[in-house]
Enzyme design. Structure first.
Site, PDB file in Angstrom:
ATOM      1  CB  ILE A  42      -0.256  26.554   9.989  1.00  0.00           C
ATOM      2  CG1 ILE A  42       0.470  25.743  11.272  1.00  0.00           C
ATOM      3  CG2 ILE A  42       0.638  27.588   9.177  1.00  0.00           C
ATOM      4  CD1 ILE A  42      -0.467  25.105  12.075  1.00  0.00           C
ATOM      5  CB  ALA A  43      -1.035  32.161  10.183  1.00  0.00           C
TER       6      ALA A  43
ATOM      7  CG  HIS B 133       9.309  28.572   5.629  1.00  0.00           C
ATOM      8  ND1 HIS B 133       9.244  27.420   5.841  1.00  0.00           N
ATOM      9  CD2 HIS B 133       7.809  29.352   5.338  1.00  0.00           C
ATOM     10  CE1 HIS B 133       8.154  27.314   6.554  1.00  0.00           C
ATOM     11  NE2 HIS B 133       7.493  28.198   6.066  1.00  0.00           N
TER      12      HIS B 133
ATOM     13  CE  LYS C  65       5.540  21.569  11.640  1.00  0.00           C
ATOM     14  NZ  LYS C  65       4.339  22.429  11.530  1.00  0.00           N
TER      15      LYS C  65
ATOM     16  NE  ARG D 135      -1.224  16.162  -7.520  1.00  0.00           N
ATOM     17  CZ  ARG D 135      -1.695  15.128  -7.912  1.00  0.00           C
ATOM     18  NH1 ARG D 135      -3.226  15.081  -7.584  1.00  0.00           N
ATOM     19  NH2 ARG D 135      -1.575  14.614  -8.926  1.00  0.00           N
TER      20      ARG D 135
ATOM     21  CG  ASP E 200       2.458  20.288   4.534  1.00  0.00           C
ATOM     22  OD1 ASP E 200       1.810  19.828   5.034  1.00  0.00           O
ATOM     23  OD2 ASP E 200       3.007  21.151   3.817  1.00  0.00           O
TER      24      ASP E 200
END
Length: 334
Positions: free
Chosen positions: A16-17, A80, A98, A168, A179
């Protein structure tokens, strides 16, 4: 900061980064000046890939870099609180992936720290910044389908994911809910606000994270939301909101919608589609654009992704986990 390029730091180097950084590079008023990872090797590889000048092998170096205007936190959600908190404490503005945190308590701590420091903070709920979702929200608010009665949304992946996968892993906040389920829950919140009652059932893995979860949310108005997330079955990722005078359907990919269909009683269906420049299927740019708009305007939170709304979503996710019996190692919620 009006008119100036916004200088970004990226904290973490996962998928995602990489996706977000690729979109940032395409924005003429954004500049990625630094990246940090837990290891210098990972940071340097990411920096070389995207042409970033500074690569840090620890988070603190990025958090204290005075040349960084805002940090994008892209760690697993279990980290986070620590990562975003470190950046906020050092005076950085933060866009945090998120699910915002593991639980509402951690979210409240980050919001409190941001307000104490006078820093900008926003959850990276890119769905809320999607122009088409914003149009859908406006239509509902304008009464295009009357009073909202039901919301339906699902997000499931077929997997299979081995026990060693982060999805998991309880230590990384694994499971379908945080997620994937955060999207259906956030979609329902966008249209109806925080529910008055939360019911849920789940199938748990041997590691005690949720493999799939079904949720039924209710509101004092009489509205209901039926939501589902899964790590064991690929769903249509569709969504629908039904009102007293019509319905809006998103046939697939509701969280990055590129079209939806408005059905109103006594009228032909009306289709709304994304413009050629929106890039909703592959792009995270709209949340970056919103962050930079806020920073230039001197705003410490976004009206599109307000902090009160993020806290409400976290409370609902907490309620779901409480109903299905999912907790994470060392988690403190009281």
């Amino acid at each position: 900061m009006a008119g100036e390029r916004v200088r970004w730091g990226v904290l973490a180097t996962g998928g995602i980064a990489a996706a977000f950084t690729a979109d940032l590079i395409d924005l003429p008023d954004a500049e990625v000046v630094a990246v940090a990872s837990r290891t210098e090797e990972s940071a340097k590889a990411f920096a070389e890939r995207f042409g970033i000048s500074r690569a840090y092998g620890d988070w603190e170096a990025l958090a204290t870099d005075e040349d960084v205007d805002v940090v994008y936190v892209a760690t697993p959600h279990s980290a986070h609180r620590a990562a975003a908190g470190l950046c906020l404490d050092a005076g950085r503005n933060v866009l945090c992936e998120k699910a915002f945190t593991l639980n509402a308590r951690e979210a409240e701590e980050l919001v409190g720290l941001a307000k104490e420091r006078g820093s900008f903070l926003m959850e990276a709920m890119w769905m809320y910044c999607n122009p088409l979702i914003r149009r859908l929200k406006a239509l509902v608010d304008e009464g295009a389908i009357g009073e909202v009665r039901t919301v339906q949304a699902d997000f499931g992946l077929s997997g299979p994911f081995p026990p060693t996968h982060r999805l998991r892993d309880p230590a990384q906040g694994g499971g379908a809910l945080l997620d994937l389920g955060v999207y259906p829950v956030s979609f329902a919140h966008l249209l109806l606000g925080e529910p008055s009652e939360v019911l849920a059932r789940a199938v748990l893995s041997d590691e005690s994270v949720d493999l799939q979860t079904g949720m039924l949310l209710s509101w004092e108005s009489g509205a209901l939301a039926s939501l589902h997330c899964s790590l064991v079955g690929g769903t249509s990722t569709s969504a629908s909101v039904t009102g007293s005078e019509g319905r809006i359907d998103i046939p697939s990919g509701f969280f990055h919608a590129d079209r939806f269909i408005l059905h109103r009683d006594g009228r032909d269906p009306q289709e709304f589609t994304a413009s050629a420049t929106d890039g909703t299927r592959a792009g995270l740019k709209h949340e970056a654009i919103e962050v930079m708009r806020c920073l230039r305007a001197g705003e410490t939170e976004s009206p599109l992704v307000p902090l009160d709304g993020t806290l409400a979503v976290m409370r609902t996710l907490d309620a779901v986990r409480n109903r299905v019996g999912v907790t994470y190692p060392g988690e403190v919620t009281d």
